[in-house]
Design a protein around this motif. Sequence first.
Motif, PDB file in Angstrom:
ATOM      1  N   LYS A 140      12.370   0.660  -1.931  1.00 26.91           N
ATOM      2  CA  LYS A 140      12.656  -0.489  -2.793  1.00 26.91           C
ATOM      3  C   LYS A 140      11.796  -1.686  -2.415  1.00 26.91           C
ATOM      4  O   LYS A 140      11.301  -2.416  -3.277  1.00 26.91           O
ATOM      5  N   GLN A 141      11.619  -1.895  -1.108  1.00 28.25           N
ATOM      6  CA  GLN A 141      10.793  -3.009  -0.654  1.00 28.25           C
ATOM      7  C   GLN A 141       9.354  -2.866  -1.131  1.00 28.25           C
ATOM      8  O   GLN A 141       8.732  -3.835  -1.575  1.00 28.25           O
ATOM      9  N   TYR A 142       8.833  -1.645  -1.059  1.00 26.97           N
ATOM     10  CA  TYR A 142       7.432  -1.433  -1.427  1.00 26.97           C
ATOM     11  C   TYR A 142       7.241  -1.287  -2.935  1.00 26.97           C
ATOM     12  O   TYR A 142       6.125  -1.449  -3.430  1.00 26.97           O
ATOM     13  N   GLU A 143       8.308  -0.991  -3.671  1.00 27.26           N
ATOM     14  CA  GLU A 143       8.214  -0.926  -5.125  1.00 27.26           C
ATOM     15  C   GLU A 143       8.230  -2.315  -5.752  1.00 27.26           C
ATOM     16  O   GLU A 143       7.679  -2.532  -6.823  1.00 27.26           O
ATOM     17  N   GLY A 144       8.870  -3.266  -5.095  1.00 25.88           N
ATOM     18  CA  GLY A 144       9.010  -4.616  -5.629  1.00 25.88           C
ATOM     19  C   GLY A 144       7.780  -5.477  -5.390  1.00 25.88           C
ATOM     20  O   GLY A 144       6.683  -4.988  -5.097  1.00 25.88           O
ATOM     21  N   ILE A 173      19.357  -7.575  12.954  1.00 28.74           N
ATOM     22  CA  ILE A 173      18.608  -7.976  11.764  1.00 28.74           C
ATOM     23  C   ILE A 173      17.756  -6.829  11.250  1.00 28.74           C
ATOM     24  O   ILE A 173      17.709  -6.551  10.049  1.00 28.74           O
ATOM     25  N   MET A 174      17.083  -6.142  12.162  1.00 29.30           N
ATOM     26  CA  MET A 174      16.228  -5.026  11.756  1.00 29.30           C
ATOM     27  C   MET A 174      17.048  -3.908  11.113  1.00 29.30           C
ATOM     28  O   MET A 174      16.622  -3.285  10.135  1.00 29.30           O
ATOM     29  N   MET A 175      18.211  -3.629  11.669  1.00 29.42           N
ATOM     30  CA  MET A 175      19.041  -2.547  11.121  1.00 29.42           C
ATOM     31  C   MET A 175      19.609  -2.900   9.763  1.00 29.42           C
ATOM     32  O   MET A 175      19.714  -2.052   8.873  1.00 29.42           O
ATOM     33  N   ARG A 176      19.969  -4.172   9.573  1.00 27.13           N
ATOM     34  CA  ARG A 176      20.505  -4.595   8.284  1.00 27.13           C
ATOM     35  C   ARG A 176      19.416  -4.697   7.221  1.00 27.13           C
ATOM     36  O   ARG A 176      19.655  -4.458   6.043  1.00 27.13           O
ATOM     37  N   ALA A 177      18.208  -5.040   7.642  1.00 24.60           N
ATOM     38  CA  ALA A 177      17.110  -5.211   6.702  1.00 24.60           C
ATOM     39  C   ALA A 177      16.574  -3.904   6.180  1.00 24.60           C
ATOM     40  O   ALA A 177      15.898  -3.854   5.150  1.00 24.60           O
ATOM     41  N   SER A 178      16.861  -2.799   6.875  1.00 24.78           N
ATOM     42  CA  SER A 178      16.296  -1.507   6.479  1.00 24.78           C
ATOM     43  C   SER A 178      17.070  -0.876   5.343  1.00 24.78           C
ATOM     44  O   SER A 178      18.251  -1.105   5.176  1.00 24.78           O
ATOM     45  N   THR A 225       0.862  -1.180   0.000  1.00 23.41           N
ATOM     46  CA  THR A 225       0.000   0.000   0.000  1.00 23.41           C
ATOM     47  C   THR A 225       0.906   1.240   0.000  1.00 23.41           C
ATOM     48  O   THR A 225       2.128   1.122   0.150  1.00 23.41           O
ATOM     49  N   PRO A 226       0.327   2.433  -0.116  1.00 20.11           N
ATOM     50  CA  PRO A 226       1.145   3.654  -0.049  1.00 20.11           C
ATOM     51  C   PRO A 226       1.785   3.879   1.320  1.00 20.11           C
ATOM     52  O   PRO A 226       2.629   4.775   1.465  1.00 20.11           O
ATOM     53  N   TRP A 227       1.414   3.096   2.327  1.00 21.92           N
ATOM     54  CA  TRP A 227       1.923   3.284   3.687  1.00 21.92           C
ATOM     55  C   TRP A 227       3.446   3.367   3.716  1.00 21.92           C
ATOM     56  O   TRP A 227       4.024   4.247   4.360  1.00 21.92           O
ATOM     57  N   GLY A 228       4.123   2.427   3.037  1.00 19.76           N
ATOM     58  CA  GLY A 228       5.580   2.374   3.092  1.00 19.76           C
ATOM     59  C   GLY A 228       6.249   3.606   2.513  1.00 19.76           C
ATOM     60  O   GLY A 228       7.259   4.091   3.038  1.00 19.76           O
ATOM     61  N   PHE A 229       5.673   4.149   1.451  1.00 21.68           N
ATOM     62  CA  PHE A 229       6.236   5.347   0.820  1.00 21.68           C
ATOM     63  C   PHE A 229       6.015   6.573   1.708  1.00 21.68           C
ATOM     64  O   PHE A 229       6.890   7.438   1.809  1.00 21.68           O
ATOM     65  N   THR A 266      17.932   4.083   4.966  1.00 25.02           N
ATOM     66  CA  THR A 266      16.782   3.285   5.399  1.00 25.02           C
ATOM     67  C   THR A 266      15.546   3.632   4.588  1.00 25.02           C
ATOM     68  O   THR A 266      14.789   2.750   4.166  1.00 25.02           O
ATOM     69  N   ALA A 267      15.325   4.930   4.344  1.00 28.59           N
ATOM     70  CA  ALA A 267      14.171   5.360   3.553  1.00 28.59           C
ATOM     71  C   ALA A 267      14.244   4.800   2.134  1.00 28.59           C
ATOM     72  O   ALA A 267      13.243   4.333   1.586  1.00 28.59           O
ATOM     73  N   ASN A 268      15.439   4.825   1.542  1.00 29.68           N
ATOM     74  CA  ASN A 268      15.608   4.265   0.202  1.00 29.68           C
ATOM     75  C   ASN A 268      15.325   2.764   0.193  1.00 29.68           C
ATOM     76  O   ASN A 268      14.714   2.239  -0.742  1.00 29.68           O
TER      77      ASN A 268
END
Length: 272
Positions: A213-217, A267-272, A181-185, A207-209
């Motif tokens: 990418k996660q929400y665009e894919g 894990i959370m920091m690397r995943a962002s 959804t638009p939430w991530g953007f 992190t924002a970038n």
Amino acid sequence: MEKKIILLTGASSGIGYQTAEFLAKQGHIIYGAARRVEKMEPLKKYGVKPIQLDVTVQESIDKAVESIIEAEGRIDVLVNNAGYGSYGAIEDVTIEEARKQFDVNIFGVAMLTKKVLPYMRNQHSGTIINIASIGGRLTTYFGAWYHATKYALEAFSDALRMETKEFGIKVSIIEAGGIKTPWGFIAADHLAESAKGGAYEAQATATANGMRKQYEGNMMSNPIVIAKAISRAVNSRCPKTRYTVGFMAKPLVWLHSWLPTRCFDAIMMRAS
């Protein structure tokens, strides 16, 4: 299937929009609520009744609920879906923005719930479904204020469920994972903007970038998976207290429960 009168907030986009359409097609009477009524116009062809509602304004809540009671005589289901995500370092996010996050995600839910509860008590039946997130069970990088509201919503829902049980009212929480959804953007934009010129700018920008990418894919789940979970709660005589659904929802909750805290942080920091 029993036809129910349902008030659904945040129906102008994303999860709320798809849920309004999905439930209306099942034959329920849906009042789709949002601040921007015009965005719900296409839902009318499915029988959805758009209604103007700002969950942070008591007058707006009173008018919306009373109009439904006048038209239908009851409200069987309240779906508290309205909300938004605002990311940013604690040091960077203004207290005004933090308060706004709580006003929409928690106090708005409470105000609307308080308005609907007397009607449900009088009819000795009703279902309240709060759209939470796995973000109420674990915390991601730079998401302090958003997660604070979702942790609060978990506690609020648990207390509400116990308080209203004797009146025949059921309370369920939808713990959503990653949903496209638009939430991530929106969250990513808030994060990047709040960090400009500050000590966290480099990390926050990266992190924002990553979030974009996660929400665009194609990683995230379609909102229909949440609509189906809400439908199960709506149509069940004994709905679950929690529905944990969506991309990585159950694995992440499990990892958070079993991994050492610092390991999960990494894990959370690397995943962002």
